[in-house]
Design a protein around this motif. Structure first.
Motif, PDB file in Angstrom:
ATOM      1  N   LEU A 261       0.814  -1.214   0.000  1.00  0.00           N
ATOM      2  CA  LEU A 261       0.000   0.000   0.000  1.00  0.00           C
ATOM      3  C   LEU A 261       0.846   1.262   0.000  1.00  0.00           C
ATOM      4  O   LEU A 261       0.459   2.271  -0.550  1.00  0.00           O
ATOM      5  N   GLY A 262       1.989   1.211   0.670  1.00  0.00           N
ATOM      6  CA  GLY A 262       2.850   2.380   0.731  1.00  0.00           C
ATOM      7  C   GLY A 262       2.341   3.455   1.675  1.00  0.00           C
ATOM      8  O   GLY A 262       2.802   4.581   1.629  1.00  0.00           O
ATOM      9  N   PHE A 263       1.377   3.126   2.521  1.00  0.00           N
ATOM     10  CA  PHE A 263       0.909   4.074   3.520  1.00  0.00           C
ATOM     11  C   PHE A 263       0.588   3.344   4.808  1.00  0.00           C
ATOM     12  O   PHE A 263       0.583   2.122   4.859  1.00  0.00           O
ATOM     13  N   GLU A 264       0.322   4.105   5.833  1.00  0.00           N
ATOM     14  CA  GLU A 264       0.086   3.535   7.155  1.00  0.00           C
ATOM     15  C   GLU A 264      -1.291   2.883   7.267  1.00  0.00           C
ATOM     16  O   GLU A 264      -2.248   3.355   6.671  1.00  0.00           O
ATOM     17  N   VAL A 265      -1.335   1.794   8.029  1.00  0.00           N
ATOM     18  CA  VAL A 265      -2.590   1.116   8.340  1.00  0.00           C
ATOM     19  C   VAL A 265      -2.638   0.893   9.843  1.00  0.00           C
ATOM     20  O   VAL A 265      -1.608   0.855  10.504  1.00  0.00           O
ATOM     21  N   HIS A 266      -3.827   0.763  10.390  1.00  0.00           N
ATOM     22  CA  HIS A 266      -3.982   0.464  11.804  1.00  0.00           C
ATOM     23  C   HIS A 266      -3.731  -1.020  12.021  1.00  0.00           C
ATOM     24  O   HIS A 266      -4.258  -1.859  11.294  1.00  0.00           O
ATOM     25  N   GLY A 267      -2.932  -1.338  13.012  1.00  0.00           N
ATOM     26  CA  GLY A 267      -2.577  -2.723  13.290  1.00  0.00           C
ATOM     27  C   GLY A 267      -3.741  -3.585  13.714  1.00  0.00           C
ATOM     28  O   GLY A 267      -3.734  -4.788  13.527  1.00  0.00           O
ATOM     29  N   LYS A 268      -4.774  -2.983  14.291  1.00  0.00           N
ATOM     30  CA  LYS A 268      -5.927  -3.744  14.781  1.00  0.00           C
ATOM     31  C   LYS A 268      -7.029  -3.907  13.742  1.00  0.00           C
ATOM     32  O   LYS A 268      -8.092  -4.420  14.040  1.00  0.00           O
ATOM     33  N   THR A 269      -6.788  -3.513  12.495  1.00  0.00           N
ATOM     34  CA  THR A 269      -7.783  -3.663  11.436  1.00  0.00           C
ATOM     35  C   THR A 269      -8.000  -5.143  11.148  1.00  0.00           C
ATOM     36  O   THR A 269      -7.048  -5.904  11.007  1.00  0.00           O
ATOM     37  N   ASP A 270      -9.239  -5.551  11.045  1.00  0.00           N
ATOM     38  CA  ASP A 270      -9.590  -6.936  10.759  1.00  0.00           C
ATOM     39  C   ASP A 270      -9.006  -7.350   9.410  1.00  0.00           C
ATOM     40  O   ASP A 270      -9.064  -6.602   8.441  1.00  0.00           O
ATOM     41  N   SER A 271      -8.449  -8.548   9.344  1.00  0.00           N
ATOM     42  CA  SER A 271      -7.820  -9.025   8.108  1.00  0.00           C
ATOM     43  C   SER A 271      -8.808  -9.115   6.948  1.00  0.00           C
ATOM     44  O   SER A 271      -8.406  -9.039   5.785  1.00  0.00           O
TER      45      SER A 271
END
Length: 57
Positions: free
Chosen positions: A23-33
């Protein structure tokens, strides 16, 4: 339920967020797979995982 931080492509930046390789950007670690933006979720456990140490065989 696995989350983004359980993916082999996730690299932690801090406790709450990380970066996804594709993605090349930040994501939240707790996001559901199941909500993986690129549908590229791969568990970081198992024989083919980069984080398992098995990749050197």
């Amino acid at each position: 339920m696995p989350t983004c931080q359980d993916c082999r492509y996730y690299t932690a930046i801090d406790e709450l967020k990380g970066e996804c390789f594709s993605l090349g950007f930040e994501v939240h670690g707790k996001t559901d797979s199941k909500k993986c933006p690129e549908r590229a979720f791969r568990p970081n456990k198992g024989p083919k995982s980069k984080k398992s140490g098995a990749h050197n065989y």
